[in-house]
Design an enzyme around this catalytic site. Structure first.
Site, PDB file in Angstrom:
ATOM      1  N   HIS A 127       3.472  -3.365   7.040  1.00  0.00           N
ATOM      2  CA  HIS A 127       2.539  -2.397   6.741  1.00  0.00           C
ATOM      3  C   HIS A 127       2.202  -1.551   7.801  1.00  0.00           C
ATOM      4  O   HIS A 127       2.761  -1.751   8.994  1.00  0.00           O
ATOM      5  CB  HIS A 127       1.088  -3.343   6.262  1.00  0.00           C
ATOM      6  CG  HIS A 127       0.987  -4.051   5.125  1.00  0.00           C
ATOM      7  ND1 HIS A 127       0.201  -3.767   4.107  1.00  0.00           N
ATOM      8  CD2 HIS A 127       1.624  -5.139   4.930  1.00  0.00           C
ATOM      9  CE1 HIS A 127       0.302  -4.580   3.376  1.00  0.00           C
ATOM     10  NE2 HIS A 127       1.175  -5.408   3.348  1.00  0.00           N
ATOM     11  N   HIS A 139       0.818  -1.259   0.005  1.00  0.00           N
ATOM     12  CA  HIS A 139      -0.122  -0.028   0.160  1.00  0.00           C
ATOM     13  C   HIS A 139       0.793   1.206  -0.016  1.00  0.00           C
ATOM     14  O   HIS A 139       1.651   1.366   0.886  1.00  0.00           O
ATOM     15  CB  HIS A 139      -0.977  -0.091   1.071  1.00  0.00           C
ATOM     16  CG  HIS A 139      -1.829  -1.160   1.358  1.00  0.00           C
ATOM     17  ND1 HIS A 139      -1.878  -1.903   2.317  1.00  0.00           N
ATOM     18  CD2 HIS A 139      -2.669  -1.778   0.464  1.00  0.00           C
ATOM     19  CE1 HIS A 139      -3.068  -2.859   2.115  1.00  0.00           C
ATOM     20  NE2 HIS A 139      -3.292  -2.778   0.880  1.00  0.00           N
ATOM     21  N   GLU A 152       1.627  -5.245  10.995  1.00  0.00           N
ATOM     22  CA  GLU A 152       1.087  -4.144  11.126  1.00  0.00           C
ATOM     23  C   GLU A 152       1.728  -3.237  12.125  1.00  0.00           C
ATOM     24  O   GLU A 152       1.863  -3.703  13.354  1.00  0.00           O
ATOM     25  CB  GLU A 152      -0.565  -4.192  11.303  1.00  0.00           C
ATOM     26  CG  GLU A 152      -1.390  -4.692  10.547  1.00  0.00           C
ATOM     27  CD  GLU A 152      -1.468  -4.028   9.037  1.00  0.00           C
ATOM     28  OE1 GLU A 152      -1.105  -2.748   9.191  1.00  0.00           O
ATOM     29  OE2 GLU A 152      -2.145  -4.568   8.090  1.00  0.00           O
ATOM     30  N   GLU A 189       1.921   3.556   3.222  1.00  0.00           N
ATOM     31  CA  GLU A 189       2.405   2.988   4.410  1.00  0.00           C
ATOM     32  C   GLU A 189       3.780   3.293   4.414  1.00  0.00           C
ATOM     33  O   GLU A 189       4.282   2.313   4.174  1.00  0.00           O
ATOM     34  CB  GLU A 189       1.633   1.644   4.627  1.00  0.00           C
ATOM     35  CG  GLU A 189       0.179   1.604   4.423  1.00  0.00           C
ATOM     36  CD  GLU A 189      -0.319   0.274   4.548  1.00  0.00           C
ATOM     37  OE1 GLU A 189      -1.531   0.090   4.533  1.00  0.00           O
ATOM     38  OE2 GLU A 189       0.461  -0.749   4.534  1.00  0.00           O
TER      39      GLU A 189
END
Length: 336
Positions: free
Chosen positions: A151, A59, A215, A62
């Site tokens: 991420h 993404h 994450e 990010e």
């Protein structure tokens, strides 16, 4: 510093380097493979048999993990960090990175494990390319294969740094890899219970690697990641790259929390309504009986599992996609 160490600069500028291969004074080879993809190979005498795939920018907005990989590459290119592992650095979606957007047309992280063949556009082509790059990198037998896909999340989180562990029928999770995550500052791991279409799910199920989506805080623009503390993860990656992990207590899970998927909330139509505040954080607890979401045909999602938490709530996804995951503390986890 070797020019290939500036992979992020090359990627953001859309430039292909003139020299595709460069060597450090210690004999580590940097080889440019494709846009946003660089392979690092240690001298044969130093190679410890570990193949490490580090990806970020799947993404494009990010940025904290992108900056982390950039720092690692700079250290290697300056000969300050001397690898004993083979490493493949990947910046996943260069076009989205250049635009500061999550994606251009489609979420790449929903296009792996056969999905890109059912779509067209730049992200589908890139997902196919990333699969080929990963498959070639992990093709050598008799080596250990590990993939961290880094991420940051759209929203804040009650548990700021957590991992997602893919699922494969009959394959136990690795206690050693979970302990590594604990040592790297990861606070919780979500154990998936069905196959997925993410990049880490592809490398886990199709290539046999140990693979995780990490994450690491909230997504912010380049240069604005002071609040994202990746010190422990960065030190962990230094140790993996240099082959100097401590042997003691490597399987200690410490305070690592394990969660299991209870249910996925799927958005079927434009009438879908998610009954949560727009700023709700990941891992927020929901009481039993709570009406979480509604859709057409009297479809309702009501919380009925004690200890339920919500992650990745997003009512703006396309129809047919996941608008949230309900998770509960994991029990009776099979570890190897």
């Amino acid at each position: 510093m070797l020019a290939l160490g500036k992979l992020l600069e090359l990627t953001l500028a859309g430039h292909e380097p003139a020299a595709k291969i460069q060597l450090t004074p210690e004999g580590t080879r940097l080889r440019w493979l494709a846009e946003g993809a660089l392979e690092v190979t240690p001298p044969a005498a130093s190679d410890n048999g570990q193949d490490l795939l580090l990806s970020a920018g799947i993404h494009g907005n990010e940025t904290a993990p992108i900056e982390l990989l950039d720092r690692l590459l700079h250290s290697i290119a300056r000969n300050e960090l001397q690898p004993r592992a083979r490493i493949l650095f990947i910046f996943g979606n260069p076009a989205a990175m250049r635009g500061g957007e999550r994606y251009v047309e489609q979420d790449i992280n929903r296009l792996f494990n056969g999905q890109h063949d059912q779509h067209s556009g730049p992200e589908a082509l890139r997902a196919c390319e990333l699969e080929h790059l990963a498959a070639a990198f992990f093709s050598q037998a008799q080596r250990t294969h590990l993939h961290y896909d880094l991420h940051t999340a759209i929203r804040g989180s009650k548990i700021e740094q957590f991992a997602l562990y893919p699922f494969q029928q009959g394959r136990p999770r690795s206690q050693h890899q979970l302990a590594r995550l604990n040592a790297a500052g990861i606070e919780a791991v979500l154990l998936h219970n069905k196959s997925s279409v993410t990049f880490s799910a592809y490398t886990y199920t199709q290539l046999g690697a140990e693979a995780f989506t990490l994450e690491l805080g909230k997504a912010r623009p380049f240069g604005q990641n002071e609040l994202v503390n990746l010190d422990r993860l960065e030190e962990h990656l230094h140790a993996l790259i240099e082959g100097r992990e401590p042997e003691h207590a490597t399987d200690d899970l410490g305070k690592l929390k394990l969660f299991a998927v209870a249910r996925e909330v799927i958005k079927h139509t434009d009438a879908f309504t998610l009954h949560l505040p727009a700023d709700v954080e990941n891992f927020s607890e929901l009481p039993v009986g709570y009406l979480l979401a509604e859709d057409l045909s009297d479809t309702r999602w009501v919380v009925d599992e004690p200890g339920t938490r919500i992650i990745f709530p997003n009512p703006k996804v396309k129809n047919g996609l996941r608008a949230g995951i309900l998770v509960v503390p994991a029990e009776d986890v099979q570890l190897a």
